[in-house]
Motif scaffolding. Structure first.
Motif, PDB file in Angstrom:
ATOM      1  N   ALA A 113     -29.943  12.400   9.047  1.00  0.00           N
ATOM      2  CA  ALA A 113     -28.899  13.345   8.689  1.00  0.00           C
ATOM      3  C   ALA A 113     -27.561  12.629   8.578  1.00  0.00           C
ATOM      4  CB  ALA A 113     -28.810  14.445   9.736  1.00  0.00           C
ATOM      5  N   ILE A 114     -26.728  13.098   7.661  1.00  0.00           N
ATOM      6  CA  ILE A 114     -25.383  12.573   7.490  1.00  0.00           C
ATOM      7  C   ILE A 114     -24.439  13.581   8.116  1.00  0.00           C
ATOM      8  CG2 ILE A 114     -23.623  11.894   5.838  1.00  0.00           C
ATOM      9  CD1 ILE A 114     -25.964  11.332   3.884  1.00  0.00           C
ATOM     10  N   THR A 115     -23.615  13.142   9.050  1.00  0.00           N
ATOM     11  CA  THR A 115     -22.750  14.050   9.789  1.00  0.00           C
ATOM     12  C   THR A 115     -21.288  13.797   9.452  1.00  0.00           C
ATOM     13  OG1 THR A 115     -24.349  14.015  11.594  1.00  0.00           O
ATOM     14  CG2 THR A 115     -22.179  14.873  12.103  1.00  0.00           C
ATOM     15  N   VAL A 116     -20.526  14.878   9.322  1.00  0.00           N
ATOM     16  CA  VAL A 116     -19.087  14.779   9.099  1.00  0.00           C
ATOM     17  C   VAL A 116     -18.449  14.418  10.438  1.00  0.00           C
ATOM     18  CG1 VAL A 116     -17.028  16.084   8.482  1.00  0.00           C
ATOM     19  CG2 VAL A 116     -19.145  16.429   7.226  1.00  0.00           C
ATOM     20  N   ALA A 117     -17.505  13.489  10.443  1.00  0.00           N
ATOM     21  CA  ALA A 117     -16.947  12.949  11.677  1.00  0.00           C
ATOM     22  C   ALA A 117     -16.105  13.962  12.464  1.00  0.00           C
ATOM     23  CB  ALA A 117     -16.122  11.713  11.380  1.00  0.00           C
ATOM     24  N   LYS A 118     -15.201  14.672  11.810  1.00  0.00           N
ATOM     25  CA  LYS A 118     -14.311  15.554  12.559  1.00  0.00           C
ATOM     26  C   LYS A 118     -14.943  16.933  12.770  1.00  0.00           C
ATOM     27  CE  LYS A 118     -11.697  17.156   8.596  1.00  0.00           C
ATOM     28  NZ  LYS A 118     -10.408  17.451   8.047  1.00  0.00           N
ATOM     29  N   PRO A 119     -14.624  17.586  13.903  1.00  0.00           N
ATOM     30  CA  PRO A 119     -15.148  18.933  14.161  1.00  0.00           C
ATOM     31  C   PRO A 119     -14.688  19.921  13.099  1.00  0.00           C
ATOM     32  CG  PRO A 119     -14.184  17.992  16.141  1.00  0.00           C
ATOM     33  CD  PRO A 119     -13.822  17.085  15.003  1.00  0.00           C
ATOM     34  N   GLN A 120     -15.525  20.852  12.774  1.00  0.00           N
ATOM     35  CA  GLN A 120     -15.237  21.860  11.767  1.00  0.00           C
ATOM     36  C   GLN A 120     -15.382  23.244  12.395  1.00  0.00           C
ATOM     37  OE1 GLN A 120     -14.496  21.110   8.434  1.00  0.00           O
ATOM     38  NE2 GLN A 120     -14.519  18.970   9.031  1.00  0.00           N
ATOM     39  N   SER A 121     -14.858  24.247  11.728  1.00  0.00           N
ATOM     40  CA  SER A 121     -15.051  25.623  12.171  1.00  0.00           C
ATOM     41  C   SER A 121     -16.158  26.254  11.322  1.00  0.00           C
ATOM     42  CB  SER A 121     -13.760  26.430  12.039  1.00  0.00           C
ATOM     43  OG  SER A 121     -13.444  26.611  10.675  1.00  0.00           O
ATOM     44  N   LEU A 122     -16.758  27.280  11.835  1.00  0.00           N
ATOM     45  CA  LEU A 122     -17.806  27.985  11.094  1.00  0.00           C
ATOM     46  C   LEU A 122     -17.240  28.562   9.800  1.00  0.00           C
ATOM     47  CD1 LEU A 122     -20.671  29.027  10.842  1.00  0.00           C
ATOM     48  CD2 LEU A 122     -19.991  31.015  12.202  1.00  0.00           C
ATOM     49  N   GLU A 123     -16.010  29.061   9.840  1.00  0.00           N
ATOM     50  CA  GLU A 123     -15.388  29.622   8.648  1.00  0.00           C
ATOM     51  C   GLU A 123     -15.245  28.565   7.554  1.00  0.00           C
ATOM     52  OE1 GLU A 123     -14.111  30.009  11.768  1.00  0.00           O
ATOM     53  OE2 GLU A 123     -14.759  32.080  12.034  1.00  0.00           O
ATOM     54  N   THR A 124     -14.848  27.351   7.940  1.00  0.00           N
ATOM     55  CA  THR A 124     -14.721  26.255   6.980  1.00  0.00           C
ATOM     56  C   THR A 124     -16.074  25.924   6.368  1.00  0.00           C
ATOM     57  OG1 THR A 124     -12.902  25.327   8.264  1.00  0.00           O
ATOM     58  CG2 THR A 124     -13.961  23.866   6.684  1.00  0.00           C
ATOM     59  N   PHE A 125     -17.098  25.875   7.204  1.00  0.00           N
ATOM     60  CA  PHE A 125     -18.449  25.572   6.732  1.00  0.00           C
ATOM     61  C   PHE A 125     -18.932  26.626   5.731  1.00  0.00           C
ATOM     62  CE2 PHE A 125     -23.069  26.287   7.385  1.00  0.00           C
ATOM     63  CZ  PHE A 125     -23.535  25.120   6.796  1.00  0.00           C
ATOM     64  N   LEU A 126     -18.707  27.884   6.035  1.00  0.00           N
ATOM     65  CA  LEU A 126     -19.166  28.957   5.150  1.00  0.00           C
ATOM     66  C   LEU A 126     -18.415  28.985   3.817  1.00  0.00           C
ATOM     67  CD1 LEU A 126     -19.658  31.790   7.793  1.00  0.00           C
ATOM     68  CD2 LEU A 126     -21.421  30.393   6.672  1.00  0.00           C
ATOM     69  N   GLU A 127     -17.217  28.432   3.775  1.00  0.00           N
ATOM     70  CA  GLU A 127     -16.442  28.389   2.532  1.00  0.00           C
ATOM     71  C   GLU A 127     -16.863  27.236   1.620  1.00  0.00           C
ATOM     72  OE1 GLU A 127     -12.382  28.234   3.718  1.00  0.00           O
ATOM     73  OE2 GLU A 127     -12.355  30.322   4.375  1.00  0.00           O
ATOM     74  N   LEU A 128     -17.587  26.256   2.149  1.00  0.00           N
ATOM     75  CA  LEU A 128     -18.005  25.109   1.343  1.00  0.00           C
ATOM     76  C   LEU A 128     -19.038  25.534   0.304  1.00  0.00           C
ATOM     77  CD1 LEU A 128     -18.469  22.436   4.163  1.00  0.00           C
ATOM     78  CD2 LEU A 128     -16.603  22.586   2.500  1.00  0.00           C
ATOM     79  N   PRO A 129     -19.033  24.891  -0.870  1.00  0.00           N
ATOM     80  CA  PRO A 129     -20.060  25.210  -1.871  1.00  0.00           C
ATOM     81  C   PRO A 129     -21.427  24.708  -1.398  1.00  0.00           C
ATOM     82  CG  PRO A 129     -18.741  23.341  -2.573  1.00  0.00           C
ATOM     83  CD  PRO A 129     -18.099  23.864  -1.326  1.00  0.00           C
ATOM     84  N   GLU A 130     -22.474  25.369  -1.866  1.00  0.00           N
ATOM     85  CA  GLU A 130     -23.820  24.939  -1.500  1.00  0.00           C
ATOM     86  C   GLU A 130     -24.117  23.601  -2.161  1.00  0.00           C
ATOM     87  OE1 GLU A 130     -27.067  27.616  -1.527  1.00  0.00           O
ATOM     88  OE2 GLU A 130     -25.773  29.350  -1.189  1.00  0.00           O
ATOM     89  N   THR A 131     -24.890  22.785  -1.470  1.00  0.00           N
ATOM     90  CA  THR A 131     -25.247  21.470  -1.984  1.00  0.00           C
ATOM     91  C   THR A 131     -26.735  21.434  -2.296  1.00  0.00           C
ATOM     92  OG1 THR A 131     -25.595  20.662   0.264  1.00  0.00           O
ATOM     93  CG2 THR A 131     -23.422  20.299  -0.686  1.00  0.00           C
ATOM     94  N   LYS A 132     -27.143  20.445  -3.085  1.00  0.00           N
ATOM     95  CA  LYS A 132     -28.555  20.310  -3.461  1.00  0.00           C
ATOM     96  C   LYS A 132     -29.434  20.160  -2.222  1.00  0.00           C
ATOM     97  CE  LYS A 132     -31.891  19.528  -6.451  1.00  0.00           C
ATOM     98  NZ  LYS A 132     -32.478  20.580  -7.220  1.00  0.00           N
ATOM     99  N   THR A 133     -29.015  19.310  -1.303  1.00  0.00           N
ATOM    100  CA  THR A 133     -29.693  19.212  -0.011  1.00  0.00           C
ATOM    101  C   THR A 133     -28.972  20.160   0.930  1.00  0.00           C
ATOM    102  OG1 THR A 133     -30.148  16.882  -0.436  1.00  0.00           O
ATOM    103  CG2 THR A 133     -30.387  17.638   1.813  1.00  0.00           C
ATOM    104  N   ALA A 134     -29.696  21.089   1.522  1.00  0.00           N
ATOM    105  CA  ALA A 134     -29.076  22.100   2.380  1.00  0.00           C
ATOM    106  C   ALA A 134     -28.322  21.454   3.539  1.00  0.00           C
ATOM    107  CB  ALA A 134     -30.146  23.041   2.909  1.00  0.00           C
TER     108      ALA A 134
END
Length: 56
Positions: A2-23
């Motif tokens: 898995a590839i992980t984003v370094a900085k902590p994110q919020s659930l709201e930020t995650f839900l606003e991201l566009p869907e990617t080919k790999t979930a």
């Protein structure tokens, strides 16, 4: 792997991201790309999708 984003994110930020080919998944304030199923897991996933579509 898995590839992980370094900085902590919020659930709201995650839900606003566009869907990617790999979930992607959100766990412990980190966004990771889920690995692509291979072999038996891929076949099982396909059969499950067909089964649930027929039962819906």
């Amino acid at each position: 792997m898995a590839i992980t984003v370094a900085k902590p994110q919020s659930l709201e930020t995650f839900l606003e991201l566009p869907e990617t080919k790999t979930a992607s998944e959100f766990i412990n304030h980190k966004i990771s790309q889920k690995p692509i199923p291979q072999g038996k897991h891929s076949r099982l996933q396909s059969k499950f999708c067909v089964y649930t579509a027929l039962c819906a």
